[in-house]
Design a protein around this motif. Structure first.
Motif, PDB file in Angstrom:
ATOM      1  N   LEU A   1      48.202 -41.096 116.222  1.00  0.00           N
ATOM      2  CA  LEU A   1      47.485 -40.634 115.041  1.00  0.00           C
ATOM      3  C   LEU A   1      48.228 -39.395 114.534  1.00  0.00           C
ATOM      4  N   ALA A   2      48.984 -39.546 113.447  1.00  0.00           N
ATOM      5  CA  ALA A   2      49.826 -38.436 112.970  1.00  0.00           C
ATOM      6  C   ALA A   2      49.034 -37.513 112.054  1.00  0.00           C
ATOM      7  N   VAL A   3      48.221 -38.100 111.185  1.00  0.00           N
ATOM      8  CA  VAL A   3      47.401 -37.309 110.254  1.00  0.00           C
ATOM      9  C   VAL A   3      45.986 -37.872 110.310  1.00  0.00           C
TER      10      VAL A   3
ATOM     11  N   ASN B   1      55.713 -28.389 115.452  1.00  0.00           N
ATOM     12  CA  ASN B   1      56.481 -29.634 115.423  1.00  0.00           C
ATOM     13  C   ASN B   1      55.561 -30.794 115.773  1.00  0.00           C
ATOM     14  N   GLY B   2      55.665 -31.860 115.008  1.00  0.00           N
ATOM     15  CA  GLY B   2      54.857 -33.044 115.289  1.00  0.00           C
ATOM     16  C   GLY B   2      53.436 -32.953 114.767  1.00  0.00           C
ATOM     17  N   ALA B   3      53.135 -31.904 113.990  1.00  0.00           N
ATOM     18  CA  ALA B   3      51.770 -31.723 113.484  1.00  0.00           C
ATOM     19  C   ALA B   3      51.388 -32.793 112.453  1.00  0.00           C
ATOM     20  N   GLY B   4      52.394 -33.382 111.806  1.00  0.00           N
ATOM     21  CA  GLY B   4      52.111 -34.384 110.776  1.00  0.00           C
ATOM     22  C   GLY B   4      52.392 -33.894 109.369  1.00  0.00           C
TER      23      GLY B   4
HETATM   24  N1  ATP Z   1      58.123 -43.489 111.444  1.00  0.00           N
HETATM   25  C1  ATP Z   1      57.396 -43.096 112.500  1.00  0.00           C
HETATM   26  N2  ATP Z   1      57.093 -43.939 113.491  1.00  0.00           N
HETATM   27  C2  ATP Z   1      56.346 -43.548 114.546  1.00  0.00           C
HETATM   28  N3  ATP Z   1      55.876 -42.298 114.711  1.00  0.00           N
HETATM   29  C3  ATP Z   1      56.155 -41.408 113.768  1.00  0.00           C
HETATM   30  C4  ATP Z   1      56.947 -41.749 112.623  1.00  0.00           C
HETATM   31  N4  ATP Z   1      57.055 -40.632 111.835  1.00  0.00           N
HETATM   32  C5  ATP Z   1      56.398 -39.663 112.480  1.00  0.00           C
HETATM   33  N5  ATP Z   1      55.841 -40.118 113.628  1.00  0.00           N
HETATM   34  C6  ATP Z   1      55.003 -39.337 114.563  1.00  0.00           C
HETATM   35  O1  ATP Z   1      54.000 -38.681 113.817  1.00  0.00           O
HETATM   36  C7  ATP Z   1      53.774 -37.372 114.317  1.00  0.00           C
HETATM   37  C8  ATP Z   1      53.949 -36.371 113.191  1.00  0.00           C
HETATM   38  O2  ATP Z   1      55.319 -36.303 112.803  1.00  0.00           O
HETATM   39  P1  ATP Z   1      55.820 -35.460 111.560  1.00  0.00           P
HETATM   40  O3  ATP Z   1      57.268 -35.741 111.400  1.00  0.00           O
HETATM   41  O4  ATP Z   1      54.934 -35.708 110.426  1.00  0.00           O
HETATM   42  O5  ATP Z   1      55.590 -33.966 112.082  1.00  0.00           O
HETATM   43  P2  ATP Z   1      55.989 -32.581 111.403  1.00  0.00           P
HETATM   44  O6  ATP Z   1      54.756 -31.779 111.324  1.00  0.00           O
HETATM   45  O7  ATP Z   1      56.750 -32.817 110.171  1.00  0.00           O
HETATM   46  O8  ATP Z   1      56.933 -31.944 112.523  1.00  0.00           O
HETATM   47  P3  ATP Z   1      58.250 -31.031 112.374  1.00  0.00           P
HETATM   48  O9  ATP Z   1      57.753 -29.637 112.236  1.00  0.00           O
HETATM   49  O10 ATP Z   1      58.942 -31.226 113.691  1.00  0.00           O
HETATM   50  O11 ATP Z   1      59.051 -31.508 111.216  1.00  0.00           O
HETATM   51  C9  ATP Z   1      54.723 -37.198 115.490  1.00  0.00           C
HETATM   52  O12 ATP Z   1      54.028 -37.455 116.650  1.00  0.00           O
HETATM   53  C10 ATP Z   1      55.795 -38.226 115.229  1.00  0.00           C
HETATM   54  O13 ATP Z   1      56.356 -38.665 116.442  1.00  0.00           O
END
Ligand code: ATP
Ligand code: MG
Length: 302
Positions: free
Chosen positions: A15-17, A36-39
């Motif tokens: 669940l990313a968001v 990192n990984g917050a979505g």
């Molecule tokens: N295409 C994808 N397939 C599977 N999982 C994904 C995909 N894109 C992102 N995720 C997952 O969704 C979550 C959020 O990722 P996201 O890239 O949105 O984070 P972020 O807040 O931009 O992090 P960062 O600060 O590192 O850029 C993570 O757990 C990531 O592994």
């Protein structure tokens, strides 16, 4: 300008968001902060119609995500984490290609405008493969702006840049704001967010808090003012503690740190009380918590 309602994205198991509901007003620089990984990137990709939400809805520029994606794509600019330029083409060719895709009227004029604005005019004939990271980043910013979008998504625009280039980009963001564009800014640079953003959202899968940097500080810490004295004596501490509006009084060396809800009106009263009690006030200044402190407190981390 941007409205989301329960916006959700699930990648297989992750669940990313999770149910993001927020509103970004026209003309504001909106900071989107989170670890990192917050979505954050996932949110930007949903709002710029690069990926489809799993649930929830969003409107950008009045157009609904999933229904009017073409209109959204035309009216937004996006700077992604990786610039993704055509490496064998020159900077000028890269930009004119996108300008034509966006059906920009004056392609040559717009390309020149942005190459000059970002200091790449002299290098316009060079293939972008030969560009440094920072130059590529600047070109990607130019590309995001070439069609004069009203809404701009910037995903870590200064991450790869040296201090000077980062400053150029920041000044640029200021200018975009002056022009009334709406900017959705993901950044890990908390000072940058503090300086640039009208409001900030702290986000980790879910929205934790949204407000102006100043309100976030106040809400978490209240306002505190330092009164520096020639010497702090028990009598001075007592006289300040006797003021009904002093929330909290702390002696720290030759300073008294006092919690005040309305320093503009209460500082003079404190100074008067201190002077009447025989204190020599040398300096009065409000303490300011860094956005970093606010950020960690909101995320519940040390
Ligand atoms: N295409 C994808 N397939 C599977 N999982 C994904 C995909 N894109 C992102 N995720 C997952 O969704 C979550 C959020 O990722 P996201 O890239 O949105 O984070 P972020 O807040 O931009 O992090 P960062 O600060 O590192 O850029 C993570 O757990 C990531 O592994
Ligand atoms: Mg990201």
């Amino acid at each position: 300008m941007i409205v989301t309602e329960g916006l959700t994205k699930r990648f297989n198991g992750t669940l990313a968001v999770d149910g993001l509901t927020l509103e970004v007003r026209e003309g504001e620089v909106f900071g989107f902060l989170g670890p990192n990984g917050a979505g954050k990137t996932t949110t930007v990709r949903m709002l710029s119609c690069l990926i489809a939400p799993t649930a929830g809805t969003a409107w950008v520029n009045g157009y609904q995500v999933g229904r009017e994606d073409g209109a959204i794509r035309r009216s937004v600019g996006i700077l992604t984490e990786a610039p993704g330029l055509y490496e064998r083409l020159s900077a000028e060719m890269n930009l004119s290609l996108y300008a034509r895709l966006y059906e920009v009227k004056d392609v040559a004029g717009q390309v020149e405008k942005y190459l000059r604005l970002l200091g790449l005019w002299e290098q316009r004939h060079q293939p972008t493969a030969e560009f440094s990271k920072g130059m590529k980043q600047k070109l990607a910013i130019a590309r995001a702006l070439i069609h004069e979008p009203r809404v701009l998504f910037l995903d870590e625009p200064t991450a790869a840049l040296d201090p000077e280039a980062a400053r150029i980009v920041r000044d640029f963001i200021e200018e975009m704001r002056v022009e009334g564009r709406t900017i959705f800014l993901c950044t890990h640079n908390l000072d940058e967010a503090d300086r640039l953003c009208d409001r900030i959202a702290v986000f980790k899968q879910r929205l934790i808090q949204v407000d102006t940097p100043q309100n976030l500080r106040q809400r978490l810490y209240g306002r505190k003012v330092a009164f520096r004295l020639k010497a702090v004596t028990p009598a001075l501490v007592a006289c300040v503690q006797a003021l009904p509006f002093a929330r909290e009084v702390q002696a720290d060396g030759n300073q008294l740190i006092i919690g005040l809800n309305d320093p503009e009106n209460q500082n003079p009263q404190v100074v008067r009380a201190l002077v009447e009690a025989g204190g020599d006030v040398q300096y009065v200044g409000e303490l300011r918590h860094s956005l970093e402190e606010v950020y960690f407190k909101l995320l519940g981390e040390p």
